[in-house]
Design a protein around this motif. Structure first.
Motif, short mmCIF file in Angstrom:
data_model
loop_
_atom_site.label_atom_id
_atom_site.label_comp_id
_atom_site.label_asym_id
_atom_site.label_seq_id
_atom_site.Cartn_x
_atom_site.Cartn_y
_atom_site.Cartn_z
N PRO A 268 17.39 23.21 12.65
CA PRO A 268 16.42 22.31 12.03
C PRO A 268 16.31 22.59 10.54
N ALA A 269 16.31 21.54 9.74
CA ALA A 269 16.25 21.68 8.29
C ALA A 269 15.26 20.68 7.71
N VAL A 270 14.71 21.03 6.56
CA VAL A 270 13.74 20.19 5.87
C VAL A 270 14.19 20.01 4.43
N VAL A 271 14.09 18.78 3.93
CA VAL A 271 14.35 18.51 2.52
C VAL A 271 13.01 18.43 1.81
N ARG A 272 12.85 19.24 0.79
CA ARG A 272 11.63 19.20 -0.02
C ARG A 272 11.97 18.68 -1.41
N GLY A 273 11.02 18.00 -2.01
CA GLY A 273 11.23 17.48 -3.37
C GLY A 273 12.06 16.22 -3.40
N ALA A 274 12.03 15.46 -2.33
CA ALA A 274 12.82 14.23 -2.28
C ALA A 274 11.99 13.01 -2.64
N GLY A 275 10.78 13.21 -3.11
CA GLY A 275 9.92 12.10 -3.49
C GLY A 275 10.44 11.36 -4.70
N LEU A 276 9.93 10.19 -4.91
CA LEU A 276 10.40 9.33 -5.99
C LEU A 276 10.29 9.99 -7.36
N LEU A 277 9.20 10.71 -7.61
CA LEU A 277 9.00 11.30 -8.93
C LEU A 277 9.11 12.83 -8.93
N SER A 278 9.80 13.39 -7.96
CA SER A 278 9.90 14.85 -7.91
C SER A 278 10.78 15.39 -9.02
N PHE B 182 18.22 16.38 -20.00
CA PHE B 182 17.06 17.16 -19.60
C PHE B 182 16.50 16.68 -18.27
N ARG B 183 16.06 17.63 -17.48
CA ARG B 183 15.45 17.32 -16.18
C ARG B 183 13.99 17.75 -16.22
N ILE B 184 13.13 16.84 -15.80
CA ILE B 184 11.71 17.13 -15.69
C ILE B 184 11.39 17.24 -14.20
N GLY B 185 10.79 18.33 -13.81
CA GLY B 185 10.50 18.54 -12.39
C GLY B 185 11.55 19.43 -11.78
N SER B 186 11.58 19.45 -10.47
CA SER B 186 12.55 20.30 -9.78
C SER B 186 13.43 19.44 -8.88
N PRO B 187 14.67 19.86 -8.70
CA PRO B 187 15.58 19.08 -7.84
C PRO B 187 15.18 19.23 -6.37
N PRO B 188 15.65 18.33 -5.53
CA PRO B 188 15.40 18.49 -4.10
C PRO B 188 16.04 19.77 -3.59
#
Length: 96
Positions: A29-39, A46-52
């Motif tokens: 079982p695995a979970v993806v975090r940070g996959a939201g539209l504005l994550s 430049f990247r703002i925020g964190s990658p999934p």
């Protein structure tokens, strides 16, 4: 008590979901975090925020999960060709 362990920082949501599918195909079982539209937003270089990222339960076959992640990092094209469709990404059956 089960603890989630981050096993992969993805380039984008598709990358994270592909790896999640590979893990789940092996019964992990695995979970993806940070996959939201504005994550994470990229502006030029430049990247703002964190990658999934992809997380698994630390007590569930973690060594196999880390091996799958390693194989995916070293040869993602082969892994994506072998990846099964994730249930939420499968096409719905056509109505006759």
């Amino acid at each position: 008590m089960s603890v989630l362990k981050k096993v992969y920082d993805a380039k984008n949501v598709a990358d994270a979901r592909l790896l999640r599918g590979l893990l789940e195909a092996e019964g992990i079982p695995a979970v993806v975090r940070g996959a939201g539209l504005l994550s994470s937003i990229e502006i030029g270089r430049f990247r703002i925020g964190s990658p999934p990222s992809v997380w698994v339960l630390e007590d569930t076959r973690i060594s196999l999960a880390l091996r799958i992640v390693h194989d995916y990092r070293t040869n993602p094209e082969r892994a994506s060709a072998d990846a099964p469709a994730h249930p939420e990404e499968r096409a719905a059956p056509a109505d006759d």
